[in-house]
Design an enzyme around this catalytic site. Structure first.
Site, PDB file in Angstrom:
ATOM      1  N   LYS A   1       1.058  -1.201   0.131  1.00  0.00           N
ATOM      2  CA  LYS A   1      -0.099   0.126  -0.039  1.00  0.00           C
ATOM      3  C   LYS A   1       0.862   0.993   0.048  1.00  0.00           C
ATOM      4  O   LYS A   1       1.917   1.022   0.300  1.00  0.00           O
ATOM      5  CB  LYS A   1      -0.645  -0.012   1.137  1.00  0.00           C
ATOM      6  CG  LYS A   1      -1.883   0.896   1.206  1.00  0.00           C
ATOM      7  CD  LYS A   1      -2.972   0.129   0.327  1.00  0.00           C
ATOM      8  CE  LYS A   1      -4.561   0.593   0.463  1.00  0.00           C
ATOM      9  NZ  LYS A   1      -5.533  -0.568  -0.233  1.00  0.00           N
TER      10      LYS A   1
HETATM   11  N1  GLU Z   1      -7.062  -0.368  -3.386  1.00  0.00           N
HETATM   12  C1  GLU Z   1      -7.791  -1.574  -3.734  1.00  0.00           C
HETATM   13  C2  GLU Z   1      -7.615  -2.278  -2.457  1.00  0.00           C
HETATM   14  O1  GLU Z   1      -7.879  -1.998  -1.446  1.00  0.00           O
HETATM   15  C3  GLU Z   1      -7.234  -2.271  -5.276  1.00  0.00           C
HETATM   16  C4  GLU Z   1      -6.057  -2.511  -4.945  1.00  0.00           C
HETATM   17  C5  GLU Z   1      -5.284  -3.105  -6.451  1.00  0.00           C
HETATM   18  O2  GLU Z   1      -6.199  -3.166  -7.106  1.00  0.00           O
HETATM   19  O3  GLU Z   1      -3.988  -3.395  -6.401  1.00  0.00           O
HETATM   20  O4  GLU Z   1      -8.210  -3.722  -2.487  1.00  0.00           O
END
Ligand code: GLU
Length: 413
Positions: free
Chosen positions: A105
């Site tokens: 993240k």
């Molecule tokens: N931000 C989204 C999540 O928390 C998608 C992450 C992604 O597609 O890599 O799952």
């Protein structure tokens, strides 16, 4: 002990899974430690010439099962602890859905709404160039999250590609279609939340047709969830955003039209307003928290009347809130299952970019449904066979796969 912070929540959930799986202290040490953390300063030249500094992060929580994967958040309240917690959740989410990824993240502690388009572009490009050494299609693949969208992904892809000297579409997912994005990615998280809702209703013996739903959060996740569920014949009785909530609107299209110009759902003609806490306590079949972390807490969980909570947001429920919901017999579909549609279609996008061969919308939908259904069945059968909650089952499945991958790879040197 108060656990109302995402990192404490995530560690408490992991601790419980490690205990239930009867893993060793060595496993706990390995699983509870983020592998790589990068904190950067992101300078931004504002349109008026002033230079401001923002904190940026990229956390690669795990790379054991494959390259790390996860979104980039632009929000004034993010900090390192929260980013680590969200990267940990991505790790279990990818393992739960059998995607060949670890978890990551990132983000910048900035209020994206205060940026002009040009400022947003400069900030995105500078952040990308600061984290550039550690991202890449084989290393770590960012995607949109709270406060970012396909425009940011286009700038990230371009910044990375310009530095590489050639186009590298697979460095990020959630891109515009013309740059190698996937059909169905925009609606994927909402589509997955909707499918999870239908399956949870069936598990509770409630007919989805006409079932009532309240959605807290009307961003990318809340909005597309509402569209999908309304299309499936459920009744969305209330939605909310940061300003507050409303009930009494005719359709999601109507309230969306109003909010596009007003900047909020509050004040739409013919609607009744309520607070974001009131929306949690409506007498509905399904409550969908689709905003930020920590909305269902020890203080708010007791008043929840919904029979089912489907977590569209990441980490919306604290352990205290979770315990109250469980003792009140509320079925909680946990974030790592309910909102996994986004990263599942991100995976499809990455696969398509690697192969330079693009799928039809139907193919995307079919594959999303089959991966998500498999995970839902695994979670619900594990939960009933072990007499545990869906969250405990989902975490046990996700965590056990990461632990097994660690064991098989061994420790170097
Ligand atoms: N931000 C989204 C999540 O928390 C998608 C992450 C992604 O597609 O890599 O799952």
């Amino acid at each position: 002990m108060t656990t109302e912070s995402p990192i404490k929540t995530a560690l408490a959930q992991l601790r419980r899974a490690v205990e239930q799986l009867e893993l060793s202290e060595n496993d706990w040490n390995t699983l509870s430690t983020p592998r790589r953390i990068l904190e950067v300063a992101v300078p931004l030249r504002r349109d008026d010439g002033k230079v401001e500094m923002y904190k940026g992060y990229r956390v690669q929580y795990s790379t054991t099962r494959g390259p790390s994967k996860g979104g980039v958040r632009f929000h004034q309240d993010i900090d390192l602890d929260e980013t680590v917690a969200l990267a940990m959740l991505m790790t279990w989410k990818c393992a739960l859905t059998h995607l060949p990824y670890g978890g990551a993240k990132g983000g910048v502690a900035v209020n994206a709404q205060t940026l002009s388009l040009a400022e947003n572009e400069r900030l995105t490009r500078r952040y990308t160039s600061e984290i550039l050494p550690i991202i890449g299609p084989e290393r770590d693949i960012p995607a949109p999250d709270v406060g970012t969208d396909e425009r940011n992904m286009a700038w990230m892809m371009d910044t990375y590609s310009v530095n590489a000297g050639f186009s590298v579409p697979g460095v990020v997912t959630g891109k515009p279609i013309v740059l190698g994005g996937s059909l169905g990615r925009t609606t994927a998280t909402g589509d997955g939340v909707a499918l999870s809702t239908i399956e949870a209703l069936k598990a509770k013996g409630i007919n989805p047709q006409g079932a009532t739903v309240a959605i807290q959060g009307f961003g990318k996740v809340g909005y597309w969830t509402a569209v999908a569920l309304e299309g499936m014949g459920l009744k969305i009785v209330a939605v909310s955003d940061v300003v507050g909530g409303v009930t009494g609107f005719k359709s999601i299209a109507d309230i969306f039209e109003f909010s596009k110009t007003a900047g909020t759902v509050v004040g739409a003609p013919g609607t009744t307003s309520m607070t974001n806490e009131e929306i949690l306590h409506l007498d509905v079949d399904v409550l969908i928290p689709a905003a930020l972390a920590d909305s269902i807490t020890g203080a708010t969980a007791g008043g929840i009347k919904a029979k089912i909570v489907v977590e569209g947001a990441n980490a919306p429920t604290t352990p205290e809130g979770d315990a109250i919901l469980a003792s009140n017999g509320v079925l909680v579909v946990p974030d790592i299952l309910a909102n996994s549609g986004g990263v599942i279609v991100s995976y499809f996008e990455w696969v398509q970019d690697k192969q330079n061969y693009f799928w039809s919308a139907d193919e995307v939908k079919e594959n999303l449904n089959s991966i998500l259904m498999k995970a839902i069945v695994e979670v619900s059968t594990t939960a009933s066979s072990k007499n545990i909650t869906w969250r405990e089952a989902a975490l046990m499945l996700g965590v056990s796969r990461v632990a097994e991958a660690h064991r098989l790879r061994g420790l170097y040197p």
